[in-house]
Design a protein around this motif. Structure first.
Motif, mmCIF file in Angstrom:
data_model
loop_
_atom_site.group_PDB
_atom_site.id
_atom_site.type_symbol
_atom_site.label_atom_id
_atom_site.label_comp_id
_atom_site.label_asym_id
_atom_site.label_seq_id
_atom_site.Cartn_x
_atom_site.Cartn_y
_atom_site.Cartn_z
ATOM 1 N N MET A 1 0.833 -1.197 0.000
ATOM 2 C CA MET A 1 0.000 0.000 0.000
ATOM 3 C C MET A 1 0.875 1.258 0.000
ATOM 4 O O MET A 1 1.898 1.290 0.683
ATOM 5 N N PRO A 2 0.476 2.289 -0.736
ATOM 6 C CA PRO A 2 1.234 3.543 -0.681
ATOM 7 C C PRO A 2 1.176 4.134 0.713
ATOM 8 O O PRO A 2 0.201 3.942 1.456
ATOM 9 N N ASP A 3 2.213 4.865 1.100
ATOM 10 C CA ASP A 3 2.290 5.360 2.472
ATOM 11 C C ASP A 3 1.653 6.731 2.642
ATOM 12 O O ASP A 3 1.827 7.360 3.680
ATOM 13 N N GLY A 4 0.903 7.195 1.658
ATOM 14 C CA GLY A 4 0.205 8.457 1.797
ATOM 15 C C GLY A 4 0.238 9.254 0.526
ATOM 16 O O GLY A 4 0.961 8.919 -0.419
ATOM 17 N N PRO A 5 -0.522 10.331 0.457
ATOM 18 C CA PRO A 5 -0.537 11.146 -0.759
ATOM 19 C C PRO A 5 0.773 11.902 -0.940
ATOM 20 O O PRO A 5 1.444 12.273 0.028
ATOM 21 N N ARG A 6 1.121 12.113 -2.183
ATOM 22 C CA ARG A 6 2.279 12.937 -2.504
ATOM 23 C C ARG A 6 1.814 14.385 -2.639
ATOM 24 O O ARG A 6 0.729 14.662 -3.144
ATOM 25 N N THR A 7 2.657 15.293 -2.225
ATOM 26 C CA THR A 7 2.323 16.712 -2.266
ATOM 27 C C THR A 7 3.462 17.485 -2.903
ATOM 28 O O THR A 7 4.555 16.948 -3.139
ATOM 29 N N ARG A 8 3.199 18.743 -3.160
ATOM 30 C CA ARG A 8 4.245 19.624 -3.680
ATOM 31 C C ARG A 8 5.487 19.557 -2.787
ATOM 32 O O ARG A 8 6.616 19.429 -3.277
ATOM 33 N N ALA A 9 5.287 19.595 -1.466
ATOM 34 C CA ALA A 9 6.416 19.615 -0.532
ATOM 35 C C ALA A 9 7.158 18.285 -0.515
ATOM 36 O O ALA A 9 8.399 18.255 -0.522
ATOM 37 N N THR A 10 6.420 17.152 -0.492
ATOM 38 C CA THR A 10 7.122 15.861 -0.437
ATOM 39 C C THR A 10 7.849 15.573 -1.742
ATOM 40 O O THR A 10 8.947 15.003 -1.733
ATOM 41 N N LEU A 11 7.273 15.981 -2.856
ATOM 42 C CA LEU A 11 7.949 15.781 -4.134
ATOM 43 C C LEU A 11 9.213 16.630 -4.220
ATOM 44 O O LEU A 11 10.248 16.175 -4.725
ATOM 45 N N ALA A 12 9.140 17.876 -3.734
ATOM 46 C CA ALA A 12 10.327 18.726 -3.732
ATOM 47 C C ALA A 12 11.431 18.120 -2.864
ATOM 48 O O ALA A 12 12.616 18.145 -3.235
ATOM 49 N N THR A 13 11.049 17.552 -1.732
ATOM 50 C CA THR A 13 12.032 16.888 -0.870
ATOM 51 C C THR A 13 12.681 15.720 -1.588
ATOM 52 O O THR A 13 13.904 15.534 -1.541
ATOM 53 N N ASP A 14 11.864 14.915 -2.284
ATOM 54 C CA ASP A 14 12.400 13.776 -3.030
ATOM 55 C C ASP A 14 13.338 14.231 -4.147
ATOM 56 O O ASP A 14 14.389 13.619 -4.383
ATOM 57 N N LEU A 15 12.954 15.280 -4.854
ATOM 58 C CA LEU A 15 13.774 15.772 -5.966
ATOM 59 C C LEU A 15 15.133 16.266 -5.464
ATOM 60 O O LEU A 15 16.170 15.991 -6.072
ATOM 61 N N ALA A 16 15.124 17.001 -4.364
ATOM 62 C CA ALA A 16 16.379 17.491 -3.801
ATOM 63 C C ALA A 16 17.238 16.341 -3.303
ATOM 64 O O ALA A 16 18.469 16.341 -3.466
ATOM 65 N N ALA A 17 16.607 15.326 -2.703
ATOM 66 C CA ALA A 17 17.363 14.174 -2.218
ATOM 67 C C ALA A 17 17.987 13.396 -3.368
ATOM 68 O O ALA A 17 19.085 12.830 -3.231
ATOM 69 N N LEU A 18 17.321 13.359 -4.510
ATOM 70 C CA LEU A 18 17.873 12.684 -5.681
ATOM 71 C C LEU A 18 19.117 13.394 -6.190
ATOM 72 O O LEU A 18 20.031 12.758 -6.724
ATOM 73 N N GLY A 19 19.158 14.729 -6.036
ATOM 74 C CA GLY A 19 20.320 15.484 -6.489
ATOM 75 C C GLY A 19 20.006 16.665 -7.377
ATOM 76 O O GLY A 19 20.914 17.355 -7.850
#
Length: 263
Positions: A1-19
């Protein structure tokens, strides 16, 4: 199961963590559905990308119009040959301000319509950009250089751009197409509808490289083995981040040894 909805903030965090970095120029190929459930959909994804890139960064996407082409080449689906003259006569001329993109996904189409977006003026293979370097990168796109030396792809290479594959594979990597212009490749005739300087539409034909992405998945797998690709997750999507120039250089070496050459 997915762990929750994705948001502007969580996606930005993921993008920065990727590099992904502030001030980057990045060419993005994407699939919204692969990210999972995103609160705000494509709007939130574009916002997240621009949040990370900041005011000095530039977001670029393909905005191709594949249906503005000669119907004799259509295969998905084909149309009856008796329709071909009608299509050539009636297809609206490409207008970078209003002609929608086709087959590139919701995120790319959202960037095309984003306030301040700049689109290159190619009736078949346009790109769109938002950000500090958008006008510079979209300035030149010659008719006979879909994805070649006089297109935004070459401008992206000169700008030390990066590529982000977001939920899509290397078969979508247009950077590889630039390499096809640098190795022996077949050429073919293209047709499309354009607008004239007086605002009328007309059907034109011209010749360019016959690009082919059928082996890009194999090319991408070999590129992955080079160690030049950052891999990670954005939302629920697999993501790959790499330098544009590295991808082109790798393809220039790989294609001559792995693809039948033009006569």
């Amino acid at each position: 199961m997915p762990d929750g909805p994705r948001t502007r903030a969580t996606l930005a965090t993921d993008l920065a963590a990727l590099g992904l970095r502030a001030s980057d120029v990045v060419l993005v190929h994407s699939s919204l559905s692969k990210l999972g459930w995103v609160c705000g959909g494509a709007v939130a994804v574009v916002q997240a990308l621009l949040d990370v890139l900041g005011p000095l960064g530039t977001l670029v996407v393909p905005t191709q119009t594949m249906d503005n082409s000669d119907p004799r080449h259509w295969s998905n689906p084909p149309v009856p040959e008796s329709w071909w003259p009608v299509i050539r006569e009636a297809m609206p001329g490409f207008d970078p301000r209003v002609t929608p993109s086709t087959g590139i996904g919701a995120i790319g189409e959202m960037v095309r319509r984003w306030p301040g977006a700049v689109r290159s003026n190619h009736p078949h293979a346009s790109f769109a950009a938002v950000g500090a370097r958008a006008p510079e990168l979209m300035a030149e796109h010659r008719l006979d250089s879909h994805l070649g030396e006089r297109s935004p792809l070459a401008a992206l290479e000169r700008a030390d751009a990066r590529v982000l594959l977001l939920g899509v594979g290397f078969e979508s990597c247009t950077a590889f197409h630039l390499a096809e212009y640098r190795v022996p490749s077949p050429r073919t005739e293209f047709g499309c509808a354009v607008l004239t300087e007086t605002g009328d539409r007309k059907w034109i034909t011209y010749e360019d490289v016959a690009t082919n992405s059928d082996d890009f998945a194999a090319l991408g797998a070999d590129f992955l083995r080079s160690g030049a690709v950052i891999r990670g997750r954005i939302g629920e999507a697999d993501a790959h981040l790499f330098e544009f120039a590295n991808a082109v250089e790798h393809a220039v070496r790989w294609l001559p040894d792995n693809r039948p050459q033009a006569n």
